[in-house]
Design an enzyme around this catalytic site. Structure first.
Site, PDB file in Angstrom:
ATOM      1  N   CYS A   1     -15.573  55.742  20.027  1.00  0.00           N
ATOM      2  CA  CYS A   1     -14.415  54.888  20.309  1.00  0.00           C
ATOM      3  C   CYS A   1     -13.131  55.694  20.210  1.00  0.00           C
ATOM      4  CB  CYS A   1     -14.377  53.706  19.343  1.00  0.00           C
ATOM      5  SG  CYS A   1     -12.962  52.601  19.613  1.00  0.00           S
TER       6      CYS A   1
ATOM      7  N   CYS B   1     -10.295  53.784  18.496  1.00  0.00           N
ATOM      8  CA  CYS B   1     -10.445  53.712  17.039  1.00  0.00           C
ATOM      9  C   CYS B   1     -10.103  55.044  16.368  1.00  0.00           C
ATOM     10  CB  CYS B   1     -11.880  53.332  16.668  1.00  0.00           C
ATOM     11  SG  CYS B   1     -12.511  51.857  17.467  1.00  0.00           S
ATOM     12  N   ASP B   2     -10.628  56.145  16.912  1.00  0.00           N
ATOM     13  CA  ASP B   2     -10.617  57.417  16.194  1.00  0.00           C
ATOM     14  C   ASP B   2      -9.730  58.491  16.806  1.00  0.00           C
ATOM     15  OD1 ASP B   2     -12.460  56.306  14.438  1.00  0.00           O
ATOM     16  OD2 ASP B   2     -14.174  57.009  15.593  1.00  0.00           O
TER      17      ASP B   2
END
Length: 322
Positions: A143, A146-147
């Site tokens: 992701c 997300c990261d």
């Protein structure tokens, strides 16, 4: 005889636990079947920085544990590491009504319920490499949203694996942080939509690596990602690319197989609901989170759908009593 549940929530990610919080506060005493991955995919993310209310970010495991405790505080109950092995959600074809409670087989035991919320999520498709598994959360991720902003990836070369719209979106997003983004694809052209492909190929920070597959991710011995080993599927030539992270974007697979033939789903297995509600084609069965959402797949959108599913279930049960 075992008491019939008001609502059983199948799944324990953001959607499932949020549904449990709302259902419990409505005094429905929900039962949560957690599945083998309690907390869902978010527990595979080291830090979540885009969930509202956490200015410094929050560990994915902690966020899910806090949601669980919040739901339990209001009376939700959970069967941990338990799996729904079979679901009888049939209704009378002529009336469209269910005369008897839904019957779920959980670890070999029958659980009966007046309503059900399906929040089983979707799993990332993986490369299937041993090094991929060992370096997950240590530079291997699924992701970019997300990261990608994490300090470990900033101003460093990154690799995205895939060739569809999702892979292109991930790669373009990562150009905000990376020094360079290598897009590794097993074919000589992208599967993505034309506009997305053109946008990606025109970006100065993106370098496509055509006709190639990842054979290994380095370096398990160092316990961090330092690069990838590639093989050209046409020439069989092997090369290496140094990078700080590998973002696998080869698709998702919703965990909905046990509902096939009962709950309407699309050709790839995502459950269909009657928007803007979470009602499925089976009265009394609601669906939310990543097993429905093939577009956004974010923790906050899953939580919102979980809230909606619990409210829909509460209203359905109230109508049955009226």
């Amino acid at each position: 005889m075992t008491e019939i549940e008001n609502v059983v929530i199948i799944g324990s990610g953001c959607a499932g636990w949020t549904a449990a919080i709302y259902a419990a506060r409505a005094n429905l005493k929900p039962l949560v079947i957690t599945g083998t991955l309690t907390g869902g995919l978010l527990t595979t993310t080291s830090i979540v920085e885009n969930y509202p209310g956490f200015p410094e970010g929050v560990d994915g495991n902690k966020l899910m544990e806090d949601m669980k405790q919040q739901a339990e505080r209001f009376g939700a109950r959970a069967r941990f590491n338990s799996v729904v092995e079979n679901a009888d959600l049939s209704v009378d074809a002529s009336s469209g009504r269910r005369e008897q409670p839904f019957r779920l087989t959980v670890d070999g035991e029958i659980v009966e319920t007046r309503s059900a919320i399906v929040a089983v999520g979707a799993g990332h498709r993986r490369l299937g490499l041993e090094s991929e598994s060992k370096l997950e959360k240590k530079g291997v991720t699924y992701c970019a949203t997300c990261d990608g902003p994490l300090p470990v990836f900033r101003n460093k070369p990154l690799v995205v694996v895939g060739g569809g719209d999702s892979a292109c979106e991930e790669a373009i997003y990562l150009t905000r942080f990376a020094s360079k983004v290598f897009l590794v694809h097993r074919r000589d052209q992208l599967r993505a939509s034309r506009i997305m492909a053109e946008r990606l190929l025109a970006h100065p920070k993106v370098q496509p690596v055509w006709n190639s597959v990842v054979e290994d991710i380095l370096d398990v011995a160092k316990d961090e990602v330092t690069g990838v080993k590639l093989k050209n599927v046409k020439t069989r030539k092997k090369t290496e690319i140094a990078c700080a992270g590998v973002f696998v974007a080869i698709g998702h697979a919703p965990n909905t197989l046990i509902f096939k033939g009962q709950i309407e789903m699309d050709e790839t297995g995502y459950l269909q609901v009657k928007h803007p509600t979470t009602q499925t084609n089976v009265p009394g069965v609601f669906a939310c989170g990543d097993c429905v959402d093939r577009i956004y797949r974010q923790a906050i959108t899953a939580a919102g759908m979980g809230c909606a599913a619990a409210i829909d279930a509460e209203r359905y049960l109230a109508a049955q009593k009226a």
